[in-house]
Design a protein around this motif. Structure first.
Motif, PDB file in Angstrom:
ATOM      1  N   ASN A 155      27.335  26.176  22.448  1.00 35.40           N
ATOM      2  CA  ASN A 155      26.976  27.282  21.773  1.00 35.40           C
ATOM      3  C   ASN A 155      27.946  27.748  20.686  1.00 35.40           C
ATOM      4  O   ASN A 155      29.207  28.143  21.425  1.00 35.40           O
ATOM      5  N   THR A 156      27.760  28.073  19.441  1.00 36.42           N
ATOM      6  CA  THR A 156      28.857  28.704  18.684  1.00 36.42           C
ATOM      7  C   THR A 156      29.202  29.885  18.990  1.00 36.42           C
ATOM      8  O   THR A 156      30.310  30.633  18.619  1.00 36.42           O
ATOM      9  N   ASN A 157      28.564  30.711  19.902  1.00 32.87           N
ATOM     10  CA  ASN A 157      28.914  31.908  20.398  1.00 32.87           C
ATOM     11  C   ASN A 157      30.162  31.691  21.517  1.00 32.87           C
ATOM     12  O   ASN A 157      30.942  32.850  21.990  1.00 32.87           O
ATOM     13  N   GLN A 158      30.499  30.360  21.785  1.00 38.48           N
ATOM     14  CA  GLN A 158      31.614  30.060  22.504  1.00 38.48           C
ATOM     15  C   GLN A 158      32.929  29.990  21.604  1.00 38.48           C
ATOM     16  O   GLN A 158      33.888  29.739  22.284  1.00 38.48           O
ATOM     17  N   MET A 159      32.858  30.028  20.386  1.00 36.66           N
ATOM     18  CA  MET A 159      33.834  29.818  19.539  1.00 36.66           C
ATOM     19  C   MET A 159      35.103  30.953  19.891  1.00 36.66           C
ATOM     20  O   MET A 159      34.715  32.097  20.095  1.00 36.66           O
ATOM     21  N   ILE A 160      36.328  30.529  19.831  1.00 34.15           N
ATOM     22  CA  ILE A 160      37.462  31.350  20.182  1.00 34.15           C
ATOM     23  C   ILE A 160      37.641  32.237  18.773  1.00 34.15           C
ATOM     24  O   ILE A 160      37.885  33.511  18.782  1.00 34.15           O
TER      25      ILE A 160
END
Length: 219
Positions: A155-160
């Motif tokens: 999920n893009t919510n895991q992007m740093i």
């Protein structure tokens, strides 16, 4: 300029590396403290429905990396993070194909990754996704399967570093221009693809694409 055909008009592909912590760790890399990126040539674009992913030679170790791509809508330099989304014209589903064997050679010699990332067909894309079709870029599920077996799911919510941060940072180094594409990184689960396989991937409820994988034929 027709931004909906960015693959024909854009000047560069800016690919962000190691933007998901688990992906960085699975390859034995440190999690970055600031964005890290490289360039892919626009000749590596492969629009869905126009061809197959080509494996360069019999000894190639080619890996899949599914990503959200951000299409830049207007020229900008030193872009403020609070206005960064004003420079987004739309999106694409993308694959950052990587020759892992060539990348290992480059890493061992301290050389650029241009060969590993730059072969023809090494940036498959779904086409243009209008900006208003994605309501929340910070909560998009990305997935990839090979021959029906799920390999990547994240999920893009895991992007740093989120999209505004990436746009702000990149624009302090190089001017972003209309039609440019930013690849925002890949979740964990990357692995090899072989001739004869079929790669499918998607952004849930937004876009999907599939490509056959073939051995490259020399002219």
């Amino acid at each position: 300029m027709n931004i909906s055909r960015f693959w024909e008009t854009g000047k560069k592909i800016v690919a962000v590396g190691r933007n998901y912590a688990q992906h960085a760790k699975e390859l034995g890399n440190e999690v970055p403290s600031e964005p890290f990126f490289f360039l892919k040539p626009t000749s590596s674009y492969l629009l869905q429905g126009t061809g197959a992913i080509e494996i360069p030679n019999e000894n190639s170790d080619i890996h899949h990396e599914v990503e959200l791509g951000v299409v830049i809508s207007k020229k900008g330099r030193d872009i403020d993070i609070n206005s960064a989304m004003d420079y987004v014209g739309g999106y694409t589903l993308a694959l950052d194909m990587t020759s892992r064997d060539q990348q290992a050679i480059a890493k061992s010699k301290g050389l650029p990754w241009s060969i590993a990332k730059g072969y023809d067909t090494f940036c498959p894309i779904s086409g243009f996704i209008p900006k208003d079709k994605i309501k929340n870029i910070d909560d998009l599920e990305l997935w990839l399967s090979i021959d029906g077996q799920i390999k990547q799911k994240g999920n893009t919510n895991q992007m740093i570093f989120n999209v505004p941060h990436l746009i702000q940072y990149i624009s302090t180094i190089m001017t972003l221009e209309e039609g440019d594409l930013i690849l925002t990184g890949t979740p964990s689960g990357v692995g090899p693809v072989k001739p004869g396989q079929k790669v499918k991937c998607g952004i849930t409820d937004v876009a999907g694409m599939e490509f056959d994988v073939i051995q490259r034929k020399r002219n």
